[in-house]
Motif scaffolding. Structure first.
Motif, PDB file in Angstrom:
ATOM      1  N   SER A  28       0.832  -1.204   0.000  1.00 47.04           N
ATOM      2  CA  SER A  28       0.000   0.000   0.000  1.00 47.04           C
ATOM      3  C   SER A  28       0.870   1.259   0.000  1.00 47.04           C
ATOM      4  CB  SER A  28      -0.926   0.011   1.221  1.00 47.04           C
ATOM      5  OG  SER A  28      -1.808  -1.095   1.202  1.00 47.04           O
ATOM      6  N   GLY A  29       1.902   1.274   0.849  1.00 48.71           N
ATOM      7  CA  GLY A  29       2.801   2.417   0.868  1.00 48.71           C
ATOM      8  C   GLY A  29       3.517   2.598  -0.458  1.00 48.71           C
ATOM      9  N   HIS A  30       3.941   1.488  -1.047  1.00 50.08           N
ATOM     10  CA  HIS A  30       4.612   1.544  -2.341  1.00 50.08           C
ATOM     11  C   HIS A  30       3.660   2.069  -3.422  1.00 50.08           C
ATOM     12  CE1 HIS A  30       7.635   0.500  -5.297  1.00 50.08           C
ATOM     13  NE2 HIS A  30       6.735  -0.160  -5.996  1.00 50.08           N
ATOM     14  N   PHE A  31       2.402   1.648  -3.366  1.00 51.09           N
ATOM     15  CA  PHE A  31       1.413   2.119  -4.338  1.00 51.09           C
ATOM     16  C   PHE A  31       1.245   3.634  -4.257  1.00 51.09           C
ATOM     17  CE2 PHE A  31      -2.974   3.448  -5.108  1.00 51.09           C
ATOM     18  CZ  PHE A  31      -3.147   3.048  -6.433  1.00 51.09           C
ATOM     19  N   LEU A  32       1.085   4.173  -3.055  1.00 48.54           N
ATOM     20  CA  LEU A  32       0.887   5.613  -2.902  1.00 48.54           C
ATOM     21  C   LEU A  32       2.106   6.394  -3.390  1.00 48.54           C
ATOM     22  CD1 LEU A  32      -0.841   5.769   0.605  1.00 48.54           C
ATOM     23  CD2 LEU A  32      -1.900   6.181  -1.628  1.00 48.54           C
ATOM     24  N   ALA A  33       3.306   5.882  -3.088  1.00 50.51           N
ATOM     25  CA  ALA A  33       4.522   6.568  -3.515  1.00 50.51           C
ATOM     26  C   ALA A  33       4.671   6.570  -5.027  1.00 50.51           C
ATOM     27  CB  ALA A  33       5.741   5.920  -2.860  1.00 50.51           C
ATOM     28  N   ARG A  34       4.334   5.443  -5.653  1.00 52.33           N
ATOM     29  CA  ARG A  34       4.494   5.344  -7.099  1.00 52.33           C
ATOM     30  C   ARG A  34       3.395   6.087  -7.859  1.00 52.33           C
ATOM     31  NH1 ARG A  34       8.990   5.263  -8.338  1.00 52.33           N
ATOM     32  NH2 ARG A  34       8.482   4.511 -10.424  1.00 52.33           N
ATOM     33  N   TRP A  35       2.208   6.201  -7.263  1.00 46.00           N
ATOM     34  CA  TRP A  35       1.103   6.864  -7.954  1.00 46.00           C
ATOM     35  C   TRP A  35       1.444   8.315  -8.278  1.00 46.00           C
ATOM     36  CZ3 TRP A  35      -3.468   5.219 -10.008  1.00 46.00           C
ATOM     37  CH2 TRP A  35      -4.379   6.202 -10.390  1.00 46.00           C
ATOM     38  N   GLY A  36       1.937   9.050  -7.278  1.00 41.93           N
ATOM     39  CA  GLY A  36       2.300  10.439  -7.509  1.00 41.93           C
ATOM     40  C   GLY A  36       3.399  10.572  -8.541  1.00 41.93           C
ATOM     41  N   ALA A  37       4.404   9.682  -8.455  1.00 41.70           N
ATOM     42  CA  ALA A  37       5.511   9.727  -9.406  1.00 41.70           C
ATOM     43  C   ALA A  37       5.036   9.462 -10.829  1.00 41.70           C
ATOM     44  CB  ALA A  37       6.587   8.721  -8.999  1.00 41.70           C
ATOM     45  N   ARG A  38       4.131   8.506 -11.002  1.00 42.89           N
ATOM     46  CA  ARG A  38       3.637   8.172 -12.336  1.00 42.89           C
ATOM     47  C   ARG A  38       2.721   9.261 -12.904  1.00 42.89           C
ATOM     48  NH1 ARG A  38       7.253   5.127 -14.622  1.00 42.89           N
ATOM     49  NH2 ARG A  38       7.631   3.176 -13.513  1.00 42.89           N
ATOM     50  N   MET A  39       1.957   9.921 -12.049  1.00 43.44           N
ATOM     51  CA  MET A  39       1.142  11.041 -12.521  1.00 43.44           C
ATOM     52  C   MET A  39       2.031  12.147 -13.063  1.00 43.44           C
ATOM     53  SD  MET A  39      -2.126  11.651  -9.983  1.00 43.44           S
ATOM     54  CE  MET A  39      -2.743  12.943 -11.063  1.00 43.44           C
ATOM     55  N   TRP A  40       3.092  12.442 -12.344  1.00 53.19           N
ATOM     56  CA  TRP A  40       4.006  13.488 -12.776  1.00 53.19           C
ATOM     57  C   TRP A  40       4.748  13.083 -14.051  1.00 53.19           C
ATOM     58  CZ3 TRP A  40       5.009  18.396 -12.546  1.00 53.19           C
ATOM     59  CH2 TRP A  40       6.271  18.865 -12.909  1.00 53.19           C
ATOM     60  N   ASP A  41       5.223  11.841 -14.130  1.00 48.65           N
ATOM     61  CA  ASP A  41       5.947  11.361 -15.309  1.00 48.65           C
ATOM     62  C   ASP A  41       5.129  11.549 -16.583  1.00 48.65           C
ATOM     63  OD1 ASP A  41       8.093  10.635 -13.802  1.00 48.65           O
ATOM     64  OD2 ASP A  41       7.589   8.503 -13.712  1.00 48.65           O
ATOM     65  N   PHE A  42       3.827  11.268 -16.486  1.00 44.02           N
ATOM     66  CA  PHE A  42       2.974  11.385 -17.664  1.00 44.02           C
ATOM     67  C   PHE A  42       2.642  12.846 -17.974  1.00 44.02           C
ATOM     68  CE2 PHE A  42      -1.390  11.811 -19.334  1.00 44.02           C
ATOM     69  CZ  PHE A  42      -1.235  11.169 -20.564  1.00 44.02           C
ATOM     70  N   SER A  43       2.321  13.599 -16.958  1.00 40.09           N
ATOM     71  CA  SER A  43       1.789  14.949 -17.166  1.00 40.09           C
ATOM     72  C   SER A  43       2.856  15.951 -17.583  1.00 40.09           C
ATOM     73  CB  SER A  43       1.099  15.441 -15.880  1.00 40.09           C
ATOM     74  OG  SER A  43       0.064  14.570 -15.491  1.00 40.09           O
ATOM     75  N   VAL A  44       4.096  15.767 -17.130  1.00 35.84           N
ATOM     76  CA  VAL A  44       5.116  16.790 -17.366  1.00 35.84           C
ATOM     77  C   VAL A  44       5.351  17.015 -18.855  1.00 35.84           C
ATOM     78  CG1 VAL A  44       7.059  15.155 -17.221  1.00 35.84           C
ATOM     79  CG2 VAL A  44       7.422  17.579 -16.699  1.00 35.84           C
ATOM     80  N   ALA A  45       5.271  15.968 -19.667  1.00 34.25           N
ATOM     81  CA  ALA A  45       5.461  16.139 -21.111  1.00 34.25           C
ATOM     82  C   ALA A  45       4.354  17.010 -21.709  1.00 34.25           C
ATOM     83  CB  ALA A  45       5.495  14.780 -21.806  1.00 34.25           C
ATOM     84  N   LEU A  46       3.105  16.805 -21.255  1.00 31.77           N
ATOM     85  CA  LEU A  46       1.989  17.603 -21.754  1.00 31.77           C
ATOM     86  C   LEU A  46       2.096  19.044 -21.285  1.00 31.77           C
ATOM     87  CD1 LEU A  46      -0.899  15.026 -21.217  1.00 31.77           C
ATOM     88  CD2 LEU A  46       0.468  15.427 -23.265  1.00 31.77           C
ATOM     89  N   TYR A  47       2.581  19.244 -20.056  1.00 26.71           N
ATOM     90  CA  TYR A  47       2.807  20.608 -19.584  1.00 26.71           C
ATOM     91  C   TYR A  47       3.811  21.322 -20.495  1.00 26.71           C
ATOM     92  CZ  TYR A  47       0.749  18.872 -15.178  1.00 26.71           C
ATOM     93  OH  TYR A  47      -0.071  18.313 -14.232  1.00 26.71           O
ATOM     94  N   MET A  48       4.925  20.653 -20.770  1.00 31.14           N
ATOM     95  CA  MET A  48       6.013  21.291 -21.508  1.00 31.14           C
ATOM     96  C   MET A  48       5.636  21.590 -22.952  1.00 31.14           C
ATOM     97  SD  MET A  48       8.238  21.808 -19.301  1.00 31.14           S
ATOM     98  CE  MET A  48       8.845  21.282 -17.704  1.00 31.14           C
TER      99      MET A  48
END
Length: 503
Positions: A28-48
């Motif tokens: 569960s802890g690993h899931f929460l940590a990875r969720w935020g990282a994966r949201m950012w990984d995907f979104s940053v390209a669209l932001y840029m």
């Protein structure tokens, strides 16, 4: 010389089984940590790509900065995790990771709220872009620390003295969680962006990071406090001296002798260079017998065929909607999740080495579809071929990743595990940084086909290098004697079958 493990695991007493709910807390802890990282990984390209339309430059620069930080500081992060206590690593990891996402979300909001900033106030624009890049770099370094702690350290310690299949199972579940986050986080982000706005996406990321950090810490601390083996190993690690400290404590140079003075000075300079954290970490890494496997895995990071920033930005430029890209990335992650289910089954029938061999060439085969998309005239069809080839190749990629990780867990001594993990991540990020560097050089989305060919060439080199590693270890690749026996058996059986038909 390779350092010996601190403990002889073969003679250590069996560990009592720990409560199953603690494993769920870890996941569960690993899931929460990875969720935020994966949201950012995907979104940053669209932001840029929206901050600077019609160019991959900002996305490529961000990728270079992020991966350069890991390439430069990865081995040091590994030594840092190896040296500090588990609790201290947890605290620094979770605070810095989530704080970096909060800051990055805020800077992106500023850039999106004032789209004319790069023409009206260049200094403010550069400052916000710089803060976004630095925050992303800090976030990826803290994520690396957590990855080393959980995937390279805790799961190994927790599996010692337990059922032999537990380590393979925990590796598969940890990777499955990461891929599930890759599946759903982009889909959620894509729908927020497509039916809301980019600003809403950045704000959601910042709010989630603020809330989740407390839950993550509680989950991981519950695991640490509930499994005595982790506390015991933590005590052994924190008292372990660095090689440089051992050298200084055991060697007493005789500088008073004139003949030895010059040699001592040269030797001390060489020892100082060799004992620098960055140099000593790489020396430990290249002494490992699985170093070729690690290099083969790292070569797969010299790629744009990964639904990363460059490919996502290119698909956006081609006119593919954000939610479609998110769904495609989710399908890719689903296939990756399937790989975590196939891997234990395949591993139970053939060795870890052979599992890696079959999976590496499986990935190579599916990427041929991406190469074929270059010659398709219809850009939309070519884009879907590209996404399909990348998604299908994830089956082989993630099985290969699991095979190499398990080889490192089995073959690398416990005393070197965190250091090797940091060096491996550094090497992977170096290759990934080089891929983004090529994106800066080839920044026109129309020339993305050149990056596809370079990526495919790197995948071919990776599969070939790993094949050489397997041959070096096993002295063969295919059991020709079994094929001969099978052929002989079929010839012997053939007359019998013919006689039975006549009867």
């Amino acid at each position: 010389m390779m350092r010996e493990p601190l403990l002889d695991h073969e003679t250590s007493s069996p560990q009592p089984p720990f409560p199953s709910h603690l494993t769920k807390y870890l996941y569960s802890g690993h899931f929460l940590a990875r969720w935020g990282a994966r949201m950012w990984d995907f979104s940053v390209a669209l932001y840029m790509i929206n901050i600077w339309p019609d160019s991959l430059l900002l996305a490529a620069v961000y990728g270079v900065v992020e991966n350069a930080s890991t390439a430069l500081f990865g081995p040091i992060i590994g030594k840092w995790v190896d040296r500090l206590s588990y609790v201290k690593v947890l605290q620094l990891w979770l605070v810095t990771q989530n704080l970096s996402f909060i800051v990055a979300g805020g800077t992106v909001l500023g850039l999106l709220a004032y789209p004319d900033l790069k023409s009206t106030s260049v200094q403010a624009f550069v400052l916000l872009v710089l803060l976004t890049n630095v925050s992303g770099a800090v976030g990826v370094l803290s994520t690396l620390a957590g990855t080393i702690l959980i995937e390279r350290e805790w799961v190994v310690v927790m599996s010692e003295g337990q059922a032999p299949t537990l380590l393979t199972q925990m590796n598969s579940v940890i990777r499955r969680i990461d891929l599930i986050c890759k599946l759903f986080a982009p889909v959620v982000s894509g729908f927020i962006i497509s039916f809301g706005s980019l600003k809403a996406s950045a704000m959601t990321l910042a709010v989630l990071s603020t809330i989740s950090v407390w839950l993550e810490y509680w989950f991981f601390m519950s695991v640490y406090q509930g499994i005595p083996a982790l506390a015991e190993r933590n005590q052994q690690r924190t008292w372990k001296p660095f090689p440089a400290e051992l050298t200084e404590s055991l060697s007493v140079p005789d500088d008073d002798h004139p003949a030895n003075a010059e040699k001592s000075q040269k030797r001390s300079l060489g020892e100082k260079i060799a004992n620098l954290p960055l140099v000593s970490a790489w020396r430990v890494y290249f002494e490992q017998e699985v170093v070729l496997s690690g290099i083969a895995l790292a070569l797969l990071y010299f790629t744009v065929l990964s639904f990363g920033s460059l490919m996502t930005a290119t698909l956006e430029w081609e006119g593919i909607p954000a939610f479609v890209i998110g769904i495609a990335r989710g399908i890719s992650a689903t296939i990756g999740v399937a790989a975590t289910l196939v891997y234990p089954a395949l591993h139970s029938h053939i060795s870890t080495l052979r599992t890696g061999l079959w999976s590496s060439w499986s990935q190579w085969t599916f990427l041929l579809l991406c190469v074929g998309s270059i010659w398709v005239q219809n850009s939309i069809i070519a884009a879907y071929m590209l996404m399909g080839g990348v998604a299908a190749s994830r089956l082989g990629l993630w099985m290969f990743d699991l095979a190499v990780i398990q080889q490192m867990q089995d073959k690398v001594p416990e005393s070197d595990r965190c250091i090797v993990g940091g060096a491996q991540s550094s090497l992977q990020s170096t290759l990934y940084m080089m891929a983004y560097g090529m994106g800066i050089i080839i920044s026109n989305p129309q020339d993305f086909w050149k990056l596809i060919l370079l990526s495919f060439l790197s995948t071919t080199l990776s599969a070939s290098l790993y094949t050489f590693h397997v041959y070096r270890v096993r002295k063969h690749l295919i059991h020709f004697e079994k094929l001969i026996l099978l052929r002989s058996w079929s010839i012997v059986r053939s007359p019998d079958a013919h006689q039975s038909q006549n009867v």
